[in-house]
Design an enzyme around this catalytic site. Sequence first.
Site, PDB file in Angstrom:
ATOM      1  N   HIS A   1     -13.520   4.048   0.316  1.00  0.00           N
ATOM      2  CA  HIS A   1     -14.539   4.889   0.970  1.00  0.00           C
ATOM      3  C   HIS A   1     -14.602   6.258   0.302  1.00  0.00           C
ATOM      4  O   HIS A   1     -15.683   6.772   0.018  1.00  0.00           O
ATOM      5  CB  HIS A   1     -14.186   5.117   2.453  1.00  0.00           C
ATOM      6  CG  HIS A   1     -14.227   3.899   3.320  1.00  0.00           C
ATOM      7  ND1 HIS A   1     -13.207   3.571   4.169  1.00  0.00           N
ATOM      8  CD2 HIS A   1     -15.190   2.945   3.502  1.00  0.00           C
ATOM      9  CE1 HIS A   1     -13.515   2.464   4.847  1.00  0.00           C
ATOM     10  NE2 HIS A   1     -14.709   2.063   4.455  1.00  0.00           N
TER      11      HIS A   1
ATOM     12  N   LYS B   1     -17.656  -3.985  18.709  1.00  0.00           N
ATOM     13  CA  LYS B   1     -16.390  -4.101  17.974  1.00  0.00           C
ATOM     14  C   LYS B   1     -15.341  -3.217  18.615  1.00  0.00           C
ATOM     15  O   LYS B   1     -15.629  -2.056  18.927  1.00  0.00           O
ATOM     16  CB  LYS B   1     -16.592  -3.590  16.532  1.00  0.00           C
ATOM     17  CG  LYS B   1     -16.951  -4.649  15.534  1.00  0.00           C
ATOM     18  CD  LYS B   1     -16.750  -4.076  14.147  1.00  0.00           C
ATOM     19  CE  LYS B   1     -17.380  -4.918  13.064  1.00  0.00           C
ATOM     20  NZ  LYS B   1     -17.391  -4.198  11.781  1.00  0.00           N
TER      21      LYS B   1
ATOM     22  N   ARG C   1     -18.997  -4.082  -2.767  1.00  0.00           N
ATOM     23  CA  ARG C   1     -17.774  -4.575  -3.401  1.00  0.00           C
ATOM     24  C   ARG C   1     -17.983  -5.910  -4.094  1.00  0.00           C
ATOM     25  O   ARG C   1     -17.569  -6.124  -5.197  1.00  0.00           O
ATOM     26  CB  ARG C   1     -16.666  -4.729  -2.352  1.00  0.00           C
ATOM     27  CG  ARG C   1     -15.994  -3.454  -1.992  1.00  0.00           C
ATOM     28  CD  ARG C   1     -15.263  -3.568  -0.691  1.00  0.00           C
ATOM     29  NE  ARG C   1     -16.204  -3.730   0.406  1.00  0.00           N
ATOM     30  CZ  ARG C   1     -15.889  -3.631   1.678  1.00  0.00           C
ATOM     31  NH1 ARG C   1     -14.643  -3.414   2.022  1.00  0.00           N
ATOM     32  NH2 ARG C   1     -16.804  -3.761   2.606  1.00  0.00           N
TER      33      ARG C   1
ATOM     34  N   SER D   1     -10.873  -1.739   5.077  1.00  0.00           N
ATOM     35  CA  SER D   1     -10.066  -1.236   6.196  1.00  0.00           C
ATOM     36  C   SER D   1      -9.226  -2.367   6.793  1.00  0.00           C
ATOM     37  O   SER D   1      -8.080  -2.154   7.184  1.00  0.00           O
ATOM     38  CB  SER D   1     -10.968  -0.646   7.276  1.00  0.00           C
ATOM     39  OG  SER D   1     -11.717   0.424   6.765  1.00  0.00           O
TER      40      SER D   1
HETATM   41  P1  ADP Z   1     -14.850  -1.992   5.741  1.00  0.00           P
HETATM   42  O1  ADP Z   1     -14.223  -2.170   7.089  1.00  0.00           O
HETATM   43  O2  ADP Z   1     -15.246  -3.299   5.122  1.00  0.00           O
HETATM   44  O3  ADP Z   1     -14.039  -1.143   4.823  1.00  0.00           O
HETATM   45  P2  ADP Z   1     -16.915  -0.021   6.562  1.00  0.00           P
HETATM   46  O4  ADP Z   1     -17.944  -0.335   7.584  1.00  0.00           O
HETATM   47  O5  ADP Z   1     -15.904   0.997   6.955  1.00  0.00           O
HETATM   48  O6  ADP Z   1     -16.255  -1.367   6.036  1.00  0.00           O
HETATM   49  O7  ADP Z   1     -17.615   0.415   5.208  1.00  0.00           O
HETATM   50  C1  ADP Z   1     -18.548   1.456   5.122  1.00  0.00           C
HETATM   51  C2  ADP Z   1     -19.253   1.394   3.791  1.00  0.00           C
HETATM   52  O8  ADP Z   1     -18.303   1.554   2.742  1.00  0.00           O
HETATM   53  C3  ADP Z   1     -19.989   0.096   3.480  1.00  0.00           C
HETATM   54  O9  ADP Z   1     -21.170   0.410   2.759  1.00  0.00           O
HETATM   55  C4  ADP Z   1     -19.006  -0.646   2.597  1.00  0.00           C
HETATM   56  O10 ADP Z   1     -19.655  -1.567   1.737  1.00  0.00           O
HETATM   57  C5  ADP Z   1     -18.402   0.499   1.823  1.00  0.00           C
HETATM   58  N1  ADP Z   1     -17.062   0.215   1.322  1.00  0.00           N
HETATM   59  C6  ADP Z   1     -15.963  -0.101   2.032  1.00  0.00           C
HETATM   60  N2  ADP Z   1     -14.893  -0.281   1.223  1.00  0.00           N
HETATM   61  C7  ADP Z   1     -15.343  -0.072  -0.047  1.00  0.00           C
HETATM   62  C8  ADP Z   1     -14.733  -0.143  -1.349  1.00  0.00           C
HETATM   63  N3  ADP Z   1     -13.455  -0.479  -1.500  1.00  0.00           N
HETATM   64  N4  ADP Z   1     -15.504   0.125  -2.424  1.00  0.00           N
HETATM   65  C9  ADP Z   1     -16.814   0.434  -2.258  1.00  0.00           C
HETATM   66  N5  ADP Z   1     -17.454   0.505  -1.081  1.00  0.00           N
HETATM   67  C10 ADP Z   1     -16.728   0.256   0.013  1.00  0.00           C
END
Ligand code: ADP
Length: 160
Positions: free
Chosen positions: A17, A41, A90, A128
């Site tokens: 992130h 959720k 990703r 996450s």
């Molecule tokens: P997650 O629980 O899968 O990490 P989130 O809802 O917190 O998902 O993700 C928020 C945004 O950040 C989304 O657009 C997601 O695609 C992006 N994101 C999450 N992890 C990564 C990563 N490792 N690399 C690039 N983008 C990411």
Amino acid sequence: MTKAIYPGSFDPVTKGHLDIIKRSSKIMEQVIVAVLENPRKIPTYDIEERVKMLKIVTEPYRNVQVDYYQGLLIDYAQKNNINIIVKGLRAMSDFEFEFQMALVNQKLSPTIETLFMMTNNKYSYLSSSIVKEIAGLGGEISSLVPPEVHDIIIAKYRGQ
Ligand code: ADP
């Protein structure tokens, strides 16, 4: 003015992130990292904890703010004069859902563009959920999360 929103659960924030936040803050004038309060959720970290962690890790970036929202992303964006939605991608598995969301949002608000930023290949496997799974099993997560929030994340699993 390029005012962007980077929405997500951030439950908790990871290095993946933060990489998207850093890179988007370089090309946008203002970036709002917005934590989604999703009633469907049950999060591991409550909204205050997620916002607090994001505020800590984004402290060095002057054009980045942290907020949270409930309801439609497009409504929040319109109210706050935001014209860009930033999403991280990703893998192909992210693509299908994000593609659908981007098209729906375009239909709801044609003036707001969704921009996709490719993951840094260092973090392409990182989510996450992976962080929580490893932390829950007592594994080492320091390569996965920003060091400033490592202890806050771990505390949840150590009963502190
Ligand atoms: P997650 O629980 O899968 O990490 P989130 O809802 O917190 O998902 O993700 C928020 C945004 O950040 C989304 O657009 C997601 O695609 C992006 N994101 C999450 N992890 C990564 C990563 N490792 N690399 C690039 N983008 C990411």
